[in-house]
Design a protein around this motif. Structure first.
Motif, PDB file in Angstrom:
ATOM      1  N   ARG A  84      -9.449  -5.411  -6.706  1.00  0.00           N
ATOM      2  CA  ARG A  84      -8.112  -4.837  -6.850  1.00  0.00           C
ATOM      3  C   ARG A  84      -7.971  -3.551  -6.042  1.00  0.00           C
ATOM      4  NH1 ARG A  84      -6.539  -4.396 -13.032  1.00  0.00           N
ATOM      5  NH2 ARG A  84      -4.621  -3.590 -12.058  1.00  0.00           N
ATOM      6  N   VAL A  85      -9.008  -2.715  -6.058  1.00  0.00           N
ATOM      7  CA  VAL A  85      -8.968  -1.463  -5.305  1.00  0.00           C
ATOM      8  C   VAL A  85      -8.891  -1.746  -3.808  1.00  0.00           C
ATOM      9  CG1 VAL A  85     -10.288   0.591  -4.644  1.00  0.00           C
ATOM     10  CG2 VAL A  85     -10.139  -0.085  -7.061  1.00  0.00           C
ATOM     11  N   ARG A 142       0.223   2.700  -7.857  1.00  0.00           N
ATOM     12  CA  ARG A 142      -1.125   2.154  -7.675  1.00  0.00           C
ATOM     13  C   ARG A 142      -2.141   2.953  -8.466  1.00  0.00           C
ATOM     14  NH1 ARG A 142      -1.637  -2.855  -4.902  1.00  0.00           N
ATOM     15  NH2 ARG A 142      -0.014  -2.972  -3.318  1.00  0.00           N
ATOM     16  N   CYS A 143      -1.988   4.267  -8.497  1.00  0.00           N
ATOM     17  CA  CYS A 143      -2.887   5.114  -9.279  1.00  0.00           C
ATOM     18  C   CYS A 143      -2.882   4.694 -10.743  1.00  0.00           C
ATOM     19  CB  CYS A 143      -2.471   6.584  -9.178  1.00  0.00           C
ATOM     20  SG  CYS A 143      -2.922   7.404  -7.646  1.00  0.00           S
ATOM     21  N   ALA A 144      -1.682   4.560 -11.294  1.00  0.00           N
ATOM     22  CA  ALA A 144      -1.570   4.185 -12.700  1.00  0.00           C
ATOM     23  C   ALA A 144      -2.213   2.823 -12.958  1.00  0.00           C
ATOM     24  CB  ALA A 144      -0.098   4.172 -13.109  1.00  0.00           C
ATOM     25  N   GLU A 145      -1.994   1.892 -12.046  1.00  0.00           N
ATOM     26  CA  GLU A 145      -2.515   0.537 -12.203  1.00  0.00           C
ATOM     27  C   GLU A 145      -4.035   0.490 -12.070  1.00  0.00           C
ATOM     28  OE1 GLU A 145      -2.618  -3.538  -9.518  1.00  0.00           O
ATOM     29  OE2 GLU A 145      -1.028  -2.070  -9.188  1.00  0.00           O
ATOM     30  N   SER A 171       0.568   7.513 -15.857  1.00  0.00           N
ATOM     31  CA  SER A 171       1.444   7.840 -14.737  1.00  0.00           C
ATOM     32  C   SER A 171       0.761   8.806 -13.787  1.00  0.00           C
ATOM     33  CB  SER A 171       2.763   8.443 -15.243  1.00  0.00           C
ATOM     34  OG  SER A 171       2.506   9.610 -15.997  1.00  0.00           O
ATOM     35  N   ALA A 172       1.435   9.054 -12.659  1.00  0.00           N
ATOM     36  CA  ALA A 172       0.887   9.948 -11.643  1.00  0.00           C
ATOM     37  C   ALA A 172       2.024  10.582 -10.857  1.00  0.00           C
ATOM     38  CB  ALA A 172      -0.048   9.181 -10.700  1.00  0.00           C
ATOM     39  N   GLY A 173       1.700  11.672 -10.166  1.00  0.00           N
ATOM     40  CA  GLY A 173       2.692  12.348  -9.342  1.00  0.00           C
ATOM     41  C   GLY A 173       2.030  13.079  -8.196  1.00  0.00           C
ATOM     42  N   PHE A 174       2.778  13.250  -7.100  1.00  0.00           N
ATOM     43  CA  PHE A 174       2.301  13.993  -5.946  1.00  0.00           C
ATOM     44  C   PHE A 174       3.117  15.269  -5.780  1.00  0.00           C
ATOM     45  CE2 PHE A 174       0.540   9.913  -4.347  1.00  0.00           C
ATOM     46  CZ  PHE A 174      -0.727  10.364  -3.991  1.00  0.00           C
ATOM     47  N   LEU A 175       2.429  16.380  -5.561  1.00  0.00           N
ATOM     48  CA  LEU A 175       3.073  17.640  -5.233  1.00  0.00           C
ATOM     49  C   LEU A 175       2.619  18.059  -3.841  1.00  0.00           C
ATOM     50  CD1 LEU A 175       2.679  19.724  -8.534  1.00  0.00           C
ATOM     51  CD2 LEU A 175       4.600  18.309  -7.831  1.00  0.00           C
ATOM     52  N   LEU A 176       3.570  18.468  -2.998  1.00  0.00           N
ATOM     53  CA  LEU A 176       3.262  18.955  -1.660  1.00  0.00           C
ATOM     54  C   LEU A 176       3.696  20.405  -1.526  1.00  0.00           C
ATOM     55  CD1 LEU A 176       4.312  16.122   0.836  1.00  0.00           C
ATOM     56  CD2 LEU A 176       2.005  16.884   0.292  1.00  0.00           C
ATOM     57  N   ALA A 177       2.962  21.166  -0.708  1.00  0.00           N
ATOM     58  CA  ALA A 177       3.294  22.566  -0.478  1.00  0.00           C
ATOM     59  C   ALA A 177       4.148  22.716   0.770  1.00  0.00           C
ATOM     60  CB  ALA A 177       2.017  23.396  -0.336  1.00  0.00           C
ATOM     61  N   LEU A 206     -12.569  11.405 -16.080  1.00  0.00           N
ATOM     62  CA  LEU A 206     -12.592  10.470 -14.956  1.00  0.00           C
ATOM     63  C   LEU A 206     -14.042  10.145 -14.622  1.00  0.00           C
ATOM     64  CD1 LEU A 206      -9.996  11.954 -12.406  1.00  0.00           C
ATOM     65  CD2 LEU A 206      -9.720   9.927 -13.843  1.00  0.00           C
ATOM     66  N   SER A 207     -14.352   8.862 -14.557  1.00  0.00           N
ATOM     67  CA  SER A 207     -15.681   8.470 -14.101  1.00  0.00           C
ATOM     68  C   SER A 207     -15.789   8.757 -12.614  1.00  0.00           C
ATOM     69  CB  SER A 207     -15.903   6.977 -14.369  1.00  0.00           C
ATOM     70  OG  SER A 207     -15.036   6.194 -13.555  1.00  0.00           O
ATOM     71  N   GLU A 208     -16.986   8.688 -12.091  1.00  0.00           N
ATOM     72  CA  GLU A 208     -17.167   8.903 -10.658  1.00  0.00           C
ATOM     73  C   GLU A 208     -16.410   7.848  -9.850  1.00  0.00           C
ATOM     74  OE1 GLU A 208     -18.511  11.345  -8.766  1.00  0.00           O
ATOM     75  OE2 GLU A 208     -18.490  12.365 -10.692  1.00  0.00           O
ATOM     76  N   ALA A 209     -16.405   6.614 -10.367  1.00  0.00           N
ATOM     77  CA  ALA A 209     -15.676   5.547  -9.680  1.00  0.00           C
ATOM     78  C   ALA A 209     -14.174   5.828  -9.681  1.00  0.00           C
ATOM     79  CB  ALA A 209     -15.963   4.200 -10.345  1.00  0.00           C
ATOM     80  N   ASP A 210     -13.652   6.286 -10.843  1.00  0.00           N
ATOM     81  CA  ASP A 210     -12.234   6.612 -10.937  1.00  0.00           C
ATOM     82  C   ASP A 210     -11.872   7.763  -9.996  1.00  0.00           C
ATOM     83  OD1 ASP A 210     -11.711   4.677 -12.802  1.00  0.00           O
ATOM     84  OD2 ASP A 210     -11.841   6.005 -14.527  1.00  0.00           O
TER      85      ASP A 210
END
Length: 253
Positions: free
Chosen positions: A9-10, A37-40, A46-52, A145-149
């Motif tokens: 899947r990854v 994709r992150c959530a799945e 859920s997830a979010g991106f922040l940009l500077a 978070l595991s190392e794999a995650d």
């Protein structure tokens, strides 16, 4: 989920996202897909991106849901939280239990818990030694978070960097223009979401989904459709009719 199935899947997700980078793509749409994709793949909420921006002020550019968007914006307003710390230090921030972080983030931690989240994490978006922003991960269940995650999440954050910097070499001197473009695109999309939500009487999440579905069905960039809704009085009525018909058609299915 077995390790083999997870790996498949990854890899499938990475291949699909890289294929998008090799084609004509919309950065806001792609970053939104990355949060999904992150959530799945990480089995989180859920997830979010922040940009500077060039003044090192963080802005939200993509989120899985409106609830996540609201919490991300609160984090920015409060100037505290995992993404803020991650961006400032350039290091991952992993918080398995947000309830233990009230002293660290006296405003953000209670707000996250009130929103239903128990664990929050952030990973840096970095290119050529420059921290561009951070990827935030939210879950309703406590846990680290595991190392794999972490590897999967960091890989998706790297893909996000490539998406933002696609048109320019990733050096400190050239990141300003593409970052500004991505941030402006997100602002226009937010404006269009609000407009469609009000006109059609639907939620912000549903408004965004309708705009996104229409743009993909017609081979248009998400931000281009948003700009037409907000700035082109000649094509706006036609677009609103198309979105209304799409909402009605899906409602009958």
């Amino acid at each position: 989920m077995s390790d083999d199935l997870r790996e498949t899947r990854v890899l499938s997700a990475v291949v699909s996202l890289v294929d998008s980078l090799l084609d004509d793509f919309d950065v806001v749409d792609l970053l939104t897909e990355l949060t999904e994709r992150c959530a799945e793949l990480l089995d989180i909420s859920s997830a979010g991106f922040l940009l500077a921006d060039p003044l090192r002020r963080l802005h939200l550019v993509a989120a899985t849901s409106e609830q996540t968007r609201d919490l991300e914006l609160f984090q920015l307003q409060a100037e505290q939280g995992p993404c803020i710390d991650c961006y400032r230090t350039g290091e991952p921030v992993v918080v398995p239990d947000i309830a233990t972080q009230v002293d660290r983030w006296p405003r953000f931690a209670p707000a996250a818990a009130e929103a239903g989240f128990a664990a929050v994490h952030a990973l840096p978006m970095r290119a050529a030694g420059v921290v561009l922003g951070a990827l935030n991960l939210f879950d309703t269940r406590p846990g680290g978070l595991s190392e794999a995650d972490r590897l999967v999440a960091q890989t998706l954050a790297h893909i996000a960097c490539v998406a933002v910097l696609q048109e320019h070499p990733p050096t400190a001197a050239t990141v300003v223009s593409p970052l500004r473009s991505a941030l402006i695109g997100r602002v226009v999309v937010e404006q269009a979401k609000g407009f469609v939500s009000e006109v059609l009487g639907v939620s912000m999440d549903e408004a965004f989904r309708l705009i996104r579905t229409h743009s993909r069905a017609h081979g248009e960039h998400l931000t281009d459709v948003a700009r037409r809704l907000m700035r082109d009085r000649h094509t706006r009525p036609e677009l609103v009719r198309a979105l209304t018909e799409l909402a009605h058609r899906e409602g009958r299915q």
